[in-house]
Design a protein around this motif. Structure first.
Motif, short mmCIF file in Angstrom:
data_model
loop_
_atom_site.label_atom_id
_atom_site.label_comp_id
_atom_site.label_asym_id
_atom_site.label_seq_id
_atom_site.Cartn_x
_atom_site.Cartn_y
_atom_site.Cartn_z
N ARG A 37 0.84 -1.20 0.00
CA ARG A 37 0.00 0.00 0.00
C ARG A 37 0.88 1.25 0.00
NH1 ARG A 37 -5.06 0.04 2.69
NH2 ARG A 37 -4.20 1.71 4.00
N ASP A 38 0.88 1.95 -1.12
CA ASP A 38 1.70 3.16 -1.21
C ASP A 38 1.29 4.21 -0.18
OD1 ASP A 38 3.21 2.16 -3.28
OD2 ASP A 38 1.99 3.05 -4.86
N ARG A 58 3.62 10.32 5.27
CA ARG A 58 3.63 10.78 6.65
C ARG A 58 2.20 11.07 7.13
NH1 ARG A 58 7.20 13.36 10.30
NH2 ARG A 58 6.27 15.11 11.44
N PHE A 59 1.91 10.72 8.35
CA PHE A 59 0.57 10.90 8.91
C PHE A 59 0.14 12.36 8.82
CE2 PHE A 59 -2.30 11.77 12.50
CZ PHE A 59 -3.30 10.85 12.23
N THR A 79 0.89 13.80 0.34
CA THR A 79 1.91 13.33 -0.59
C THR A 79 3.22 13.06 0.14
OG1 THR A 79 2.67 15.57 -1.13
CG2 THR A 79 0.91 14.65 -2.51
N ALA A 80 4.03 12.22 -0.49
CA ALA A 80 5.39 11.96 -0.03
C ALA A 80 6.30 12.04 -1.24
CB ALA A 80 5.50 10.59 0.63
N PHE A 81 7.55 12.47 -1.01
CA PHE A 81 8.49 12.66 -2.11
C PHE A 81 9.86 12.10 -1.74
CE2 PHE A 81 11.79 15.26 -4.20
CZ PHE A 81 11.47 15.02 -5.53
N ARG A 83 -1.72 10.27 -2.05
CA ARG A 83 -2.69 9.43 -1.35
C ARG A 83 -3.92 9.12 -2.21
NH1 ARG A 83 -2.64 8.31 3.89
NH2 ARG A 83 -1.23 10.04 4.37
N ASN A 84 -4.23 10.00 -3.15
CA ASN A 84 -5.46 9.86 -3.93
C ASN A 84 -5.23 9.44 -5.38
OD1 ASN A 84 -7.09 10.75 -1.71
ND2 ASN A 84 -6.43 12.85 -2.15
N SER A 85 -3.98 9.15 -5.74
CA SER A 85 -3.71 8.73 -7.11
C SER A 85 -2.47 7.85 -7.15
CB SER A 85 -3.53 9.94 -8.03
OG SER A 85 -2.43 10.72 -7.62
#
Length: 365
Positions: free
Chosen positions: A56-57, A62-63, A67-69, A89-91
């Protein structure tokens, strides 16, 4: 080949930081749950396009963030390369290699090649066959994109066939549509696996002999679910017949019971099946030999050294195996996670970069 630096934003428990790595040994230390494994997970992600800990990406973000990079710069054959991963989180996640979007994961392969070794890998010999298939798939996918594509096509056809088998009424003529794909790609998968195991057997046997001072001889064999033939057309006939013979059983069981998704490996030490009759020490030595053989395989296939990620492995090995591991790992980039500094490790290597992790913050010493 080595990783020069990494930048993380909102990845796991890391908010915003970057750090330079040493070309040799990078010792990442800290208490449990501080983010040591998260750091090497980010490195792994830029190589394989996915995590080795979760499917699961969204788990990687981070909570409280959307997005994360991740950005990694590496040097390969004296040429710098850059990989960037944006997780939303949405794509679907977006991956760039040297500024160009990567449309397929196979396009990322052979870019940053690494081997990960964790305590779980020490149990690969005695654990279920799925762990050993995962080992084969992970290594071959990095080195041979053709295998990755064949495996992906096989898994897709297998999933669709299994979904159809769960229907209330199953038409054998419809099943045959997926059978043709399973036969074609399954034969290719088996050929790649057989050749890989034959090569890794030679490397691991040499390493195992070194660890045991020549007292033990390791042999690794491909254990296919169906008889193996090197000729592709003959292999396809074998798989086709197997699916036909098991059709009634598959319909009753609502799943596909035969094919390379059931393959396995066998380990023999001095002719004895180690999984069934070997001691825990022998099983661990086999696992260590297998993982080190991956590095030899990478070197022979690509002409370059792979990168090794050791995630809390040192504490799981006894003194003999730990010392051999240290001696064998010269000339490659290492990332080692541990809860404390190992003085023996510092004595073994001339230069070690120590990176302390505390609540998702990395401080170099």
């Amino acid at each position: 080949m080595y990783i020069k630096n990494i930048e993380l934003k909102n990845f796991r428990n890391y908010e915003d930081f970057s750090i330079e790595f040493d070309q040799g040994v990078n010792l990442i230390i800290g208490k449990n749950a501080q983010g040591k494994t998260n750091l090497i997970e980010a490195v792994y992600l830029t190589s394989m396009g996915r995590s080795f800990r979760t499917t699961r990406d969204s788990d990687l973000i981070r909570f409280g963030c959307d997005t994360a990079f991740i950005r990694v710069e590496a040097s390969k054959e004296l040429i710098d390369t850059r990989v960037e991963v944006l997780i939303n989180r949405n794509s679907r996640k977006a991956i760039k290699k040297d500024g160009t979007f990567v449309r397929k994961t196979s396009q990322l392969m052979k870019n940053i090649i690494l081997v990960i070794f964790s305590p779980e890998d020490l149990r690969i010999v005695k654990d279920e066959p799925e762990k050993r298939r995962r080992f084969i798939d992970r290594e071959l996918a990095q080195i041979r994109p053709a295998y990755y594509n064949s495996l992906g096509s096989y898994k897709k056809a297998l999933m669709q066939r299994n979904q159809y088998l769960k229907e209330e009424y199953v038409d054998e003529n419809v099943l045959s549509l997926w059978d043709a794909q399973i036969v074609k790609y399954g034969a290719e998968v088996m050929r790649h696996r057989k050749r890989f195991i034959d090569e890794i057997n030679v490397c691991s046997g040499r390493i195992h002999s070194g660890i045991t001072n020549g007292s033990e001889e390791l042999k690794i064999e491909y254990d296919p679910n169906q008889p193996y033939q090197d000729n592709l057309s003959e292999q396809e006939k074998i798989l086709e017949e197997a699916l036909r013979d098991s059709c009634e059983m598959d319909i009753r069981m609502r799943t596909t019971g035969r094919g390379p998704h059931k393959d396995d490996l066998k380990f023999f030490v001095n002719g004895v099946n180690v999984r069934k009759y070997g001691s825990q020490g022998q099983q661990r030595t086999c696992a260590l030999s297998l993982k080190l053989a991956e590095l030899d395989f990478i070197r022979e296939e690509t002409g370059e050294n792979g990168i090794l990620l050791l995630d809390d492995v040192m504490s799981e090995l006894d003194a003999v195996r730990r010392e051999y591991l240290v001696r064998a790992l010269s000339g490659i980039q290492l990332f080692i996670t541990a809860t404390e500094v190992d003085q023996r490790l510092l004595n073994a290597y001339k230069d070690v970069k120590i990176i302390k992790i505390d609540h998702g913050r990395a401080v170099s010493e």
